[in-house]
Design a protein around this motif. Structure first.
Motif, PDB file in Angstrom:
ATOM      1  N   GLY A  37       0.820  -1.213   0.000  1.00  0.00           N
ATOM      2  CA  GLY A  37       0.000   0.000   0.000  1.00  0.00           C
ATOM      3  C   GLY A  37       0.852   1.260   0.000  1.00  0.00           C
ATOM      4  O   GLY A  37       0.572   2.217  -0.736  1.00  0.00           O
ATOM      5  N   ASP A  38       1.918   1.256   0.827  1.00  0.00           N
ATOM      6  CA  ASP A  38       2.824   2.413   0.857  1.00  0.00           C
ATOM      7  C   ASP A  38       3.488   2.615  -0.504  1.00  0.00           C
ATOM      8  O   ASP A  38       3.611   3.752  -0.987  1.00  0.00           O
ATOM      9  N   SER A  39       3.922   1.518  -1.124  1.00  0.00           N
ATOM     10  CA  SER A  39       4.589   1.619  -2.427  1.00  0.00           C
ATOM     11  C   SER A  39       3.630   2.139  -3.492  1.00  0.00           C
ATOM     12  O   SER A  39       4.003   2.959  -4.340  1.00  0.00           O
ATOM     13  N   GLU A  40       2.389   1.672  -3.457  1.00  0.00           N
ATOM     14  CA  GLU A  40       1.406   2.139  -4.440  1.00  0.00           C
ATOM     15  C   GLU A  40       1.117   3.632  -4.262  1.00  0.00           C
ATOM     16  O   GLU A  40       1.006   4.378  -5.247  1.00  0.00           O
ATOM     17  N   ARG A  41       1.018   4.064  -3.014  1.00  0.00           N
ATOM     18  CA  ARG A  41       0.801   5.504  -2.781  1.00  0.00           C
ATOM     19  C   ARG A  41       2.016   6.316  -3.218  1.00  0.00           C
ATOM     20  O   ARG A  41       1.865   7.409  -3.788  1.00  0.00           O
ATOM     21  N   TYR A  42       3.214   5.794  -2.968  1.00  0.00           N
ATOM     22  CA  TYR A  42       4.437   6.497  -3.385  1.00  0.00           C
ATOM     23  C   TYR A  42       4.507   6.592  -4.911  1.00  0.00           C
ATOM     24  O   TYR A  42       4.862   7.639  -5.468  1.00  0.00           O
ATOM     25  N   LEU A  43       4.162   5.500  -5.602  1.00  0.00           N
ATOM     26  CA  LEU A  43       4.150   5.530  -7.062  1.00  0.00           C
ATOM     27  C   LEU A  43       3.124   6.524  -7.590  1.00  0.00           C
ATOM     28  O   LEU A  43       3.365   7.224  -8.582  1.00  0.00           O
ATOM     29  N   GLU A  44       1.990   6.595  -6.939  1.00  0.00           N
ATOM     30  CA  GLU A  44       0.975   7.568  -7.347  1.00  0.00           C
ATOM     31  C   GLU A  44       1.493   8.997  -7.179  1.00  0.00           C
ATOM     32  O   GLU A  44       1.278   9.859  -8.041  1.00  0.00           O
ATOM     33  N   GLU A  45       2.194   9.245  -6.078  1.00  0.00           N
ATOM     34  CA  GLU A  45       2.774  10.569  -5.853  1.00  0.00           C
ATOM     35  C   GLU A  45       3.819  10.891  -6.924  1.00  0.00           C
ATOM     36  O   GLU A  45       3.858  12.021  -7.454  1.00  0.00           O
ATOM     37  N   LEU A  46       4.666   9.909  -7.256  1.00  0.00           N
ATOM     38  CA  LEU A  46       5.670  10.127  -8.306  1.00  0.00           C
ATOM     39  C   LEU A  46       4.996  10.376  -9.656  1.00  0.00           C
ATOM     40  O   LEU A  46       5.457  11.217 -10.444  1.00  0.00           O
ATOM     41  N   ASN A  47       3.928   9.687  -9.924  1.00  0.00           N
ATOM     42  CA  ASN A  47       3.188   9.911 -11.165  1.00  0.00           C
ATOM     43  C   ASN A  47       2.664  11.342 -11.236  1.00  0.00           C
ATOM     44  O   ASN A  47       2.721  11.996 -12.287  1.00  0.00           O
ATOM     45  N   GLN A  97      15.476  12.105 -12.890  1.00  0.00           N
ATOM     46  CA  GLN A  97      15.683  11.568 -11.548  1.00  0.00           C
ATOM     47  C   GLN A  97      14.402  10.918 -11.020  1.00  0.00           C
ATOM     48  O   GLN A  97      14.450   9.817 -10.448  1.00  0.00           O
ATOM     49  N   ILE A  98      13.277  11.586 -11.219  1.00  0.00           N
ATOM     50  CA  ILE A  98      12.003  11.034 -10.732  1.00  0.00           C
ATOM     51  C   ILE A  98      11.663   9.754 -11.480  1.00  0.00           C
ATOM     52  O   ILE A  98      11.171   8.785 -10.893  1.00  0.00           O
ATOM     53  N   GLN A  99      11.943   9.732 -12.781  1.00  0.00           N
ATOM     54  CA  GLN A  99      11.681   8.517 -13.548  1.00  0.00           C
ATOM     55  C   GLN A  99      12.544   7.356 -13.063  1.00  0.00           C
ATOM     56  O   GLN A  99      12.082   6.206 -12.994  1.00  0.00           O
ATOM     57  N   ALA A 100      13.807   7.656 -12.700  1.00  0.00           N
ATOM     58  CA  ALA A 100      14.674   6.600 -12.155  1.00  0.00           C
ATOM     59  C   ALA A 100      14.131   6.097 -10.819  1.00  0.00           C
ATOM     60  O   ALA A 100      14.101   4.884 -10.553  1.00  0.00           O
ATOM     61  N   VAL A 101      13.683   7.025  -9.962  1.00  0.00           N
ATOM     62  CA  VAL A 101      13.102   6.630  -8.673  1.00  0.00           C
ATOM     63  C   VAL A 101      11.819   5.838  -8.892  1.00  0.00           C
ATOM     64  O   VAL A 101      11.552   4.840  -8.206  1.00  0.00           O
ATOM     65  N   TYR A 102      11.023   6.277  -9.866  1.00  0.00           N
ATOM     66  CA  TYR A 102       9.765   5.584 -10.173  1.00  0.00           C
ATOM     67  C   TYR A 102      10.034   4.149 -10.618  1.00  0.00           C
ATOM     68  O   TYR A 102       9.361   3.206 -10.185  1.00  0.00           O
ATOM     69  N   GLU A 103      11.030   3.981 -11.487  1.00  0.00           N
ATOM     70  CA  GLU A 103      11.365   2.645 -11.959  1.00  0.00           C
ATOM     71  C   GLU A 103      11.811   1.754 -10.804  1.00  0.00           C
ATOM     72  O   GLU A 103      11.407   0.587 -10.706  1.00  0.00           O
ATOM     73  N   ALA A 104      12.647   2.314  -9.907  1.00  0.00           N
ATOM     74  CA  ALA A 104      13.098   1.533  -8.752  1.00  0.00           C
ATOM     75  C   ALA A 104      11.918   1.168  -7.846  1.00  0.00           C
ATOM     76  O   ALA A 104      11.810   0.034  -7.358  1.00  0.00           O
ATOM     77  N   ALA A 105      11.019   2.140  -7.613  1.00  0.00           N
ATOM     78  CA  ALA A 105       9.847   1.879  -6.764  1.00  0.00           C
ATOM     79  C   ALA A 105       8.923   0.846  -7.413  1.00  0.00           C
ATOM     80  O   ALA A 105       8.345  -0.003  -6.727  1.00  0.00           O
ATOM     81  N   TYR A 106       8.794   0.918  -8.746  1.00  0.00           N
ATOM     82  CA  TYR A 106       7.937  -0.031  -9.453  1.00  0.00           C
ATOM     83  C   TYR A 106       8.509  -1.449  -9.337  1.00  0.00           C
ATOM     84  O   TYR A 106       7.767  -2.415  -9.105  1.00  0.00           O
ATOM     85  N   ASN A 107       9.831  -1.580  -9.501  1.00  0.00           N
ATOM     86  CA  ASN A 107      10.468  -2.889  -9.356  1.00  0.00           C
ATOM     87  C   ASN A 107      10.315  -3.416  -7.927  1.00  0.00           C
ATOM     88  O   ASN A 107      10.097  -4.616  -7.705  1.00  0.00           O
ATOM     89  N   GLU A 108      10.419  -2.510  -6.948  1.00  0.00           N
ATOM     90  CA  GLU A 108      10.233  -2.914  -5.557  1.00  0.00           C
ATOM     91  C   GLU A 108       8.807  -3.411  -5.323  1.00  0.00           C
ATOM     92  O   GLU A 108       8.577  -4.399  -4.628  1.00  0.00           O
ATOM     93  N   LEU A 109       7.839  -2.707  -5.924  1.00  0.00           N
ATOM     94  CA  LEU A 109       6.444  -3.125  -5.790  1.00  0.00           C
ATOM     95  C   LEU A 109       6.232  -4.505  -6.404  1.00  0.00           C
ATOM     96  O   LEU A 109       5.520  -5.351  -5.832  1.00  0.00           O
ATOM     97  N   ARG A 110       6.856  -4.760  -7.545  1.00  0.00           N
ATOM     98  CA  ARG A 110       6.737  -6.085  -8.159  1.00  0.00           C
ATOM     99  C   ARG A 110       7.338  -7.159  -7.254  1.00  0.00           C
ATOM    100  O   ARG A 110       6.777  -8.256  -7.111  1.00  0.00           O
ATOM    101  N   ASP A 111       8.475  -6.849  -6.634  1.00  0.00           N
ATOM    102  CA  ASP A 111       9.086  -7.803  -5.693  1.00  0.00           C
ATOM    103  C   ASP A 111       8.157  -8.071  -4.513  1.00  0.00           C
ATOM    104  O   ASP A 111       8.020  -9.215  -4.053  1.00  0.00           O
TER     105      ASP A 111
END
Length: 403
Positions: free
Chosen positions: A63-73, A202-216
């Motif tokens: 849930g935290d990761s999904e909210r963080y990804l939404e914020e990055l979006n 930079q945000i896109q790089a963070v987004y990609e890392a967060a997205y991979n973390e969410l998949r994990d």
């Protein structure tokens, strides 16, 4: 006659003694299996609890990761919008610079034209002055007023040249200042755009890392869910095994009790036979006594079958109904038992370790095992209302299986 009876009695007592010796060892082995199964079941349930806690933690993390990804979006969307505005402003500045450059080119052309005209006038004045033609033109007048007018004309012509030169100089200065200002504004806009492009990367790089973390995290949740399902299945198998062992234990205890009663009856028969052999005159009476003892040895035996009933043991009795308090997520209206049959008061009971359809005699009433939820040795009796179930409470009673 008495000798043969004594031999038969001795043989029966030997067999009963062998049974009594073997039964406790077998029962102890079953008890050990029960204890081991209970320990394994407790360990599995502990592992299941840990797995469920891990799943809850992973769910919260997801849930935290999904909210963080939404914020990055949202940040990326804002940056994209700002970059669009900056690009439009840069294009506008470039258009203004193009206009200024056109004005500068036009001013340069005017300057060249004015310069050429001035050269002609200066050349004319110089040549006329050298040949005294200018003075002649100035002084060859009809009168003083004509002289003044001609002198004023020469002065106006000179002033015009000076004014035009000043105007050109001012125009060039304004154009140069305007061009410098536009260049500075354009450079500032380009700097802002480059900074935002860098921030976007930079945000896109963070987004990609967060997205991979969410998949994990989601993969970990799936693995934990699979582990949970396996543990639940294992617990169900362990509970089924435990019910079977408990049923086996009750059967062994009943068999041991029946064997003990049979041994007691055999001992009484042996004593009666001994008395009969020592008192020949009382043969008829002792024979009658022996017959009476043998007949009575089977009555009241809690571990043996009597007619159509088999004694199972003194079991705990509880009550339940079809409401959510009693059945939780399995509550329904009408209440459906685990066997698929509709629960009926006075008919349905729940107990593990025996097949569905097994009939139990409790306090003279016949019930049918149609539901699960309790272990062997615990009978849960269905009532049509929660108040009736509460009023029944908890108690113990002798339970018989209808053969």
């Amino acid at each position: 006659m008495n000798k043969k009876r004594k031999q038969r009695t001795f043989t029966a007592m030997f067999l009963i003694a062998a049974l009594l010796v073997s039964v406790p060892a077998y029962a102890y082995s079953t008890q050990e299996q029960i204890e081991n199964t209970q320990q394994e079941n407790a360990a599995t349930e502990s592992t299941l609890k840990s797995t469920e806690e891990r799943i809850a933690q992973l769910e919260a993390k997801r849930g935290d990761s999904e909210r963080y990804l939404e914020e990055l979006n949202n940040q990326l969307a804002e940056l994209t919008e700002e970059l669009t505005v900056l690009t439009a402003q840069i294009d506008a500045k470039e258009a203004e610079l193009s206009q200024v450059e056109a004005e500068f080119t036009e001013a340069k052309a005017d300057e060249q034209e004015q310069y050429e005209a001035m050269k002609l006038r200066i050349q004319f004045l110089y040549e006329e002055s050298a040949s005294a033609g200018l003075l002649e033109a100035l002084f060859s007048t009809d009168g003083f007023m004509d002289f003044i007018n001609r002198a004023d004309a020469f002065a106006q012509l000179t002033k015009y040249d000076r004014d035009m030169l000043q105007t050109y100089t001012d125009t060039i200065t304004v154009i140069e200042e305007k061009e410098a200002k536009l260049e500075q504004e354009k450079a500032e806009l380009i700097g802002l755009r480059d900074a935002q492009l860098k921030q976007q990367e930079q945000i896109q790089a963070v987004y990609e890392a967060a997205y991979n973390e969410l998949r994990d995290i989601e993969m970990s949740i799936q693995d934990s869910e699979n582990e949970k399902a396996a543990l639940v299945a294992q617990i169900e198998q362990q509970e089924e095994l435990l019910n079977q062992l408990l049923a086996q234990k009750y059967e062994e205890e009943a068999a041991a009790k029946a064997a003990a009663e049979a041994a007691a009856a055999a001992e009484a028969a042996a004593q009666a036979a001994a008395q009969q052999s020592s008192q020949p005159s009382n043969t008829q009476n002792s024979t009658a006594t022996d017959s009476s003892v043998s007949t009575g040895s089977g009555s009241g035996s809690s571990g043996s079958s009597s007619g159509n009933l088999t004694y199972l043991g003194n079991f705990r009795l509880t009550a339940y109904c079809g409401c959510s308090k009693c059945c939780g997520q399995w509550a329904s209206n009408p209440p459906i038992s685990a066997s698929g049959a509709v629960c009926s008061e006075g008919v349905t009971v729940a107990m593990g370790g025996v097949p569905f359809g097994t009939q139990l005699s409790i306090n003279g009433h016949i019930y049918t095992v149609q539901d699960r939820g309790t272990s062997y040795g615990h009978v849960d009796i269905y009532f049509s209302s929660h108040s009736a179930a509460l009023q029944f409470g908890s108690k113990y009673a002798d339970v018989y299986m209808v053969n």
